[in-house]
Design a protein around this motif. Structure first.
Motif, PDB file in Angstrom:
ATOM      1  N   ALA A 131     -11.247  -8.467  -0.311  1.00  0.00           N
ATOM      2  CA  ALA A 131     -10.975  -9.716   0.412  1.00  0.00           C
ATOM      3  C   ALA A 131     -11.975 -10.792  -0.018  1.00  0.00           C
ATOM      4  CB  ALA A 131     -11.043  -9.490   1.920  1.00  0.00           C
ATOM      5  N   ASP A 132     -13.234 -10.419  -0.209  1.00  0.00           N
ATOM      6  CA  ASP A 132     -14.245 -11.378  -0.675  1.00  0.00           C
ATOM      7  C   ASP A 132     -13.895 -11.909  -2.059  1.00  0.00           C
ATOM      8  OD1 ASP A 132     -15.803 -11.261   1.605  1.00  0.00           O
ATOM      9  OD2 ASP A 132     -17.223  -9.804   0.778  1.00  0.00           O
ATOM     10  N   VAL A 133     -13.460 -11.027  -2.947  1.00  0.00           N
ATOM     11  CA  VAL A 133     -13.083 -11.461  -4.298  1.00  0.00           C
ATOM     12  C   VAL A 133     -11.901 -12.416  -4.235  1.00  0.00           C
ATOM     13  CG1 VAL A 133     -12.119 -10.682  -6.503  1.00  0.00           C
ATOM     14  CG2 VAL A 133     -14.007  -9.434  -5.462  1.00  0.00           C
ATOM     15  N   ARG A 134     -10.889 -12.074  -3.448  1.00  0.00           N
ATOM     16  CA  ARG A 134      -9.714 -12.947  -3.323  1.00  0.00           C
ATOM     17  C   ARG A 134     -10.078 -14.319  -2.766  1.00  0.00           C
ATOM     18  NH1 ARG A 134      -7.544  -8.580  -0.408  1.00  0.00           N
ATOM     19  NH2 ARG A 134      -6.875  -7.015  -1.884  1.00  0.00           N
TER      20      ARG A 134
ATOM     21  N   PHE B   9     -15.726   4.015   3.657  1.00  0.00           N
ATOM     22  CA  PHE B   9     -15.598   3.622   2.259  1.00  0.00           C
ATOM     23  C   PHE B   9     -14.357   2.751   2.062  1.00  0.00           C
ATOM     24  CE2 PHE B   9     -13.837   4.393  -1.978  1.00  0.00           C
ATOM     25  CZ  PHE B   9     -14.876   3.909  -2.757  1.00  0.00           C
ATOM     26  N   GLU B  10     -13.233   3.177   2.628  1.00  0.00           N
ATOM     27  CA  GLU B  10     -11.990   2.395   2.526  1.00  0.00           C
ATOM     28  C   GLU B  10     -12.183   0.986   3.074  1.00  0.00           C
ATOM     29  OE1 GLU B  10      -8.651   3.179   1.642  1.00  0.00           O
ATOM     30  OE2 GLU B  10      -9.185   5.128   0.814  1.00  0.00           O
ATOM     31  N   ARG B  11     -12.872   0.883   4.200  1.00  0.00           N
ATOM     32  CA  ARG B  11     -13.107  -0.427   4.824  1.00  0.00           C
ATOM     33  C   ARG B  11     -13.998  -1.296   3.943  1.00  0.00           C
ATOM     34  NH1 ARG B  11     -11.602  -4.737   6.755  1.00  0.00           N
ATOM     35  NH2 ARG B  11     -12.871  -5.708   8.337  1.00  0.00           N
ATOM     36  N   MET B  12     -15.040  -0.699   3.360  1.00  0.00           N
ATOM     37  CA  MET B  12     -15.934  -1.471   2.487  1.00  0.00           C
ATOM     38  C   MET B  12     -15.192  -1.988   1.261  1.00  0.00           C
ATOM     39  SD  MET B  12     -19.603   0.465   2.611  1.00  0.00           S
ATOM     40  CE  MET B  12     -18.991   2.137   2.539  1.00  0.00           C
TER      41      MET B  12
END
Length: 68
Positions: A46-49, A37-40
Motif C-alpha cells: 500500500a505504501d508503494v502504491r 507477516f501478511e499484514r506487513m
C-alpha cells in the motif's frame, strides 16, 4: 452475460485465506507470525502504491547517515 465486480476482499476473508493456507499442525504462534507477516507485506505494498517509498540507494544513504 454476467457482470464481474472487482471487490476488495474483507479483512475476515484475507485472514481465512492465510489461516487456511497453513498446515493442519501449525501452532498458534506460527499462525500469528504468518498473519503479522501478511499484514506487513500488505502495508508495504500500500505504501508503494501511494508513493511512500524510496529507492535502494536513498535507503542506503539514510542508513549511513545514522552512523555518523
Amino acid at each position: 452475460m454476467t457482470t464481474q465486480v472487482n471487490e476488495t476482499p474483507t479483512a475476515k476473508a484475507l485472514l481465512h485465506k492465510a489461516i487456511d493456507a497453513q498446515p493442519d499442525d501449525a501452532s498458534y504462534e506460527e499462525i500469528m507470525r504468518e498473519l503479522a507477516f501478511e499484514r506487513m507485506v500488505e502495508r508495504g505494498l500500500a505504501d508503494v502504491r501511494a508513493g511512500r517509498s524510496v529507492s535502494h540507494q536513498e535507503a542506503l544513504q539514510r542508513i549511513c547517515s545514522w552512523r555518523s
